[in-house]
Enzyme design. Structure first.
Site, PDB file in Angstrom:
ATOM      1  CB  CYS A 165      -9.238 -31.809  -4.996  1.00 15.96           C
ATOM      2  SG  CYS A 165      -9.756 -33.252  -5.018  1.00 15.96           S
ATOM      3  CG  ASN A 307     -12.812 -54.847   3.497  1.00 17.05           C
ATOM      4  OD1 ASN A 307     -11.660 -53.901   4.167  1.00 17.05           O
ATOM      5  ND2 ASN A 307     -12.984 -54.578   2.824  1.00 17.05           N
ATOM      6  CB  CYS A 397     -16.354 -52.147  -8.854  1.00 12.90           C
ATOM      7  SG  CYS A 397     -15.288 -53.097  -9.235  1.00 12.90           S
TER       8      CYS A 397
END
Length: 443
Positions: A165, A307, A397
């Protein structure tokens, strides 16, 4: 009663591709009917094979490119077109990000009825080997006589027969066959449905989901796999609470944010961004846009393990992070303590429920960082003017829910859309991450 036979598919046809859908499929019209064509690009002429007929649209796949787009490139992965992990490797990376910006502009206009005063330059990092979190399927296929490890085939429930991958971190992406061959030797090979990959800046953890206890010989196989390739192997026999490291394999996962002097620790199944290089660029842009000052209070909603909260706390007077999952709040608190941050605190709350009695709602905030899931943040937006919020940095997102929320902020709550732009968090896919800055209109 016998089932109706499916309508036979029409023969292959040649079509002109007019555009690209938000899912990354070519769009054409034939006999006045919209048709979505996999692996076709705008401006191309392709020979198309029908794959599905619907009442309002049809679906197909390009089987030959008769006139290629100048943006078409040769896919790097030999499994492209079979594996469902990527769908845009045939499109030049510069064109991919341009398409994503066009997608964002379209939904702002069509859904949000807004337009940013300025467009931010796209955030772009490396295009290959970027993915450090993934959930890989595992299945022993009798007809093939071996085990497969990887992602599902495009449009089917079956696992693709992958040898490598190109978007996974090479430590895993180049060792899919190694993983499959190791599992093939286990006594419980038919009881291992999944491997979760978790990796930060340091070690790589593989969490093997097992539906039956491994034997002593099985554990030796996993130990040998780890010793040879540098993995840390964990087992998961039930829910996330059952995850445990093999003896001697326990390790502390982390990623560093050197610009802010931070080390962020996380557990294998806790949410972190899959693309660490892009995450650092994203944090820099968010802090540049919000520009927190030492006398300001900042609210970080959907804060996860901190974060955004902890970089914000390096510059703001106080940061309050709020998240629904108690485990992530505990992790954010521990990360603050580990990094010597005393001006950030974290609260657990369901941000889609009534927030009236939440203690953190009693104060006022200068600025807000929103980083919601795909469903967006509509339920919290009406609270922001009441909290005195002057600036909102919205990290999204899902462009459609960002556009919907922008409509509410701009056309109902008195904010203006100052700037917006896309971020290439998932190269070679149609997934669009974006960021927008809103400011309260005076008066």
């Amino acid at each position: 009663m016998s089932k109706r036979k499916p309508k036979p598919l029409p023969p292959e046809i040649e079509v002109e591709i007019e555009g690209l859908t938000h899912e990354g499929r070519g769009l054409t019209h034939f006999d006045g009917k919209a048709t979505f064509v996999d692996y076709a690009l705008p401006g191309e002429r392709v020979r198309m094979r029908y794959t599905r007929l619907q009442r309002s649209f049809d679906e197909g796949v390009a089987v030959a490119v008769l006139r290629a787009s100048p943006d078409r490139v040769a896919p790097r992965c030999p499994h492209f077109g079979i594996c469902g992990g990527c769908n845009l490797q045939h499109l030049d990376p510069a064109a991919q990000i341009r398409v994503k910006q066009e997608t964002l502009a379209d939904v702002f206009t069509r859904i949000g009825h807004v337009s940013p005063a300025a467009w931010l330059p796209p955030l772009v990092a490396g295009h290959w080997g970027y993915r450090r979190k993934a959930r890989l399927g595992v299945r022993h296929v009798v007809k093939k006589g071996r085990t497969l490890v990887g992602f599902r085939e495009r449009g089917t429930p079956y696992l693709a027969d992958l040898r490598r991958c190109e978007v996974l971190h090479p430590l895993v992406g180049e060792r899919l066959v190694v993983l499959a061959e190791a599992i093939d030797t286990l006594s419980i090979r038919d009881q291992v449905p999944q491997i979760e990959v978790a990796m930060g800046d340091g070690p790589c953890v593989l969490v093997f989901r097992v539906m039956a206890p491994p034997s002593a010989a099985d554990l030796e196989v996993l130990q040998g796999l780890a010793d040879e390739h540098g993995f840390h192997c964990y087992l998961q026999e039930g829910g996330v609470e059952t995850i445990r490291a093999l003896p001697g394999h326990e390790v502390e996962l982390h990623y560093d944010l050197p610009k802010y002097g931070l080390r962020m620790v996380f557990a294998p199944t806790e949410f972190t961004q899959v693309n660490l290089e892009l995450n650092r660029l994203m944090l820099d842009q968010a802090l540049d846009l919000l520009d927190p000052q030492p006398d300001e209070r900042v609210l970080d909603l959907f804060c996860g393990l901190g974060n955004f909260s902890l970089p914000l706390a390096r510059r703001a007077g106080e940061v309050v992070g709020v998240e629904a999952e108690a485990g992530l709040i505990a992790r954010a608190t521990a990360n603050a303590q580990r990094n010597g941050i005393a001006n950030a605190r974290f609260e657990t709350a369901n941000l889609y429920a009534d927030l009236t009695d939440q203690p953190w709602m009693r104060g006022q905030y200068h600025k807000v960082l929103l980083d919601p899931p795909r469903t967006g943040a509509l339920e919290v937006l009406d609270w922001l003017p009441r909290l005195g919020v002057q600036q909102i940095c919205y990290v999204s997102c899902h462009p459609s829910t960002l556009a919907r929320d922008a409509d509410r902020l701009v056309n109902a709550l008195g904010y203006r859309l100052v700037s917006a732009g896309v971020m290439d968090m998932f190269p070679h896919t149609a997934h669009v991450e974006s960021m927008a800055l809103f400011e309260r209109v005076p008066g």
